[in-house]
Design a protein around this motif. Sequence first.
Motif, mmCIF file in Angstrom:
data_model
loop_
_atom_site.group_PDB
_atom_site.id
_atom_site.type_symbol
_atom_site.label_atom_id
_atom_site.label_comp_id
_atom_site.label_asym_id
_atom_site.label_seq_id
_atom_site.Cartn_x
_atom_site.Cartn_y
_atom_site.Cartn_z
ATOM 1 N N CYS A 42 30.979 -7.418 21.135
ATOM 2 C CA CYS A 42 32.278 -8.099 21.139
ATOM 3 C C CYS A 42 33.227 -7.539 22.193
ATOM 4 C CB CYS A 42 32.922 -8.008 19.757
ATOM 5 S SG CYS A 42 32.022 -8.916 18.485
ATOM 6 N N HIS A 43 32.886 -6.394 22.760
ATOM 7 C CA HIS A 43 33.734 -5.788 23.788
ATOM 8 C C HIS A 43 33.303 -6.186 25.190
ATOM 9 C CE1 HIS A 43 35.929 -3.266 20.952
ATOM 10 N NE2 HIS A 43 34.779 -3.123 20.326
ATOM 11 N N ILE A 44 32.252 -6.990 25.305
ATOM 12 C CA ILE A 44 31.771 -7.439 26.604
ATOM 13 C C ILE A 44 32.765 -8.439 27.193
ATOM 14 C CG2 ILE A 44 29.936 -8.725 27.770
ATOM 15 C CD1 ILE A 44 28.007 -7.617 25.660
ATOM 16 N N LYS A 45 32.965 -8.364 28.501
ATOM 17 C CA LYS A 45 33.881 -9.288 29.187
ATOM 18 C C LYS A 45 33.442 -10.729 28.916
ATOM 19 C CE LYS A 45 35.879 -10.316 33.652
ATOM 20 N NZ LYS A 45 35.902 -10.005 35.070
ATOM 21 N N LYS A 54 31.755 -12.500 10.197
ATOM 22 C CA LYS A 54 30.632 -13.386 9.868
ATOM 23 C C LYS A 54 29.729 -13.594 11.078
ATOM 24 C CE LYS A 54 32.726 -15.782 6.012
ATOM 25 N NZ LYS A 54 33.038 -17.065 5.412
ATOM 26 N N ASN A 55 29.405 -12.500 11.723
ATOM 27 C CA ASN A 55 28.463 -12.503 12.844
ATOM 28 C C ASN A 55 28.981 -13.202 14.093
ATOM 29 O OD1 ASN A 55 26.152 -11.209 13.419
ATOM 30 N ND2 ASN A 55 24.805 -12.645 12.405
ATOM 31 N N LYS A 56 30.300 -13.358 14.216
ATOM 32 C CA LYS A 56 30.898 -13.953 15.414
ATOM 33 C C LYS A 56 31.992 -13.032 15.928
ATOM 34 C CE LYS A 56 30.240 -18.818 14.376
ATOM 35 N NZ LYS A 56 30.886 -20.107 14.207
ATOM 36 N N CYS A 57 32.082 -12.945 17.243
ATOM 37 C CA CYS A 57 33.156 -12.177 17.851
ATOM 38 C C CYS A 57 34.430 -13.020 17.813
ATOM 39 C CB CYS A 57 32.801 -11.825 19.287
ATOM 40 S SG CYS A 57 31.366 -10.743 19.428
ATOM 41 N N VAL A 58 35.502 -12.441 17.290
ATOM 42 C CA VAL A 58 36.774 -13.153 17.168
ATOM 43 C C VAL A 58 37.924 -12.240 17.564
ATOM 44 C CG1 VAL A 58 35.947 -14.670 15.329
ATOM 45 C CG2 VAL A 58 37.064 -12.548 14.727
#
Length: 116
Positions: A42-45, A54-58
């Motif tokens: 989730c920290h990737i540009k 729930k398994n999604k980057c938000v």
Amino acid sequence: MLMALAVFVSGISPGSGEPKGKINRFLSDRVVLKCDKYPKVCHIKGSAGSDCCKNKCVNLSTDVSNCGKCGKKCSYGKICCEGKCVNPRTNEKHCGKCGNKCNSESSCIYGMCNYA
């Protein structure tokens, strides 16, 4: 170079016309990193946000389905600003959009400062 890539992608060896199953299988077996097991994805540009719900980057600061915490949904007509559900039509600090603050002489009406 492009010819070699086309041969690799198509899975056909040059000159033989026969498909190579291993190459096609390789292309279809992509590794998908999920944030429940690998939260650093989730920290990737380009990621939607740095938090995992729930398994999604938000982004918990702006996501209307995960406002302030996972699963907290903003009701109809509200937006998520700074992790809080607000009504942009009347909120003095977030008038019309997040961070649009009306000055002390005006109020927020219909999402606009100084409406009249």
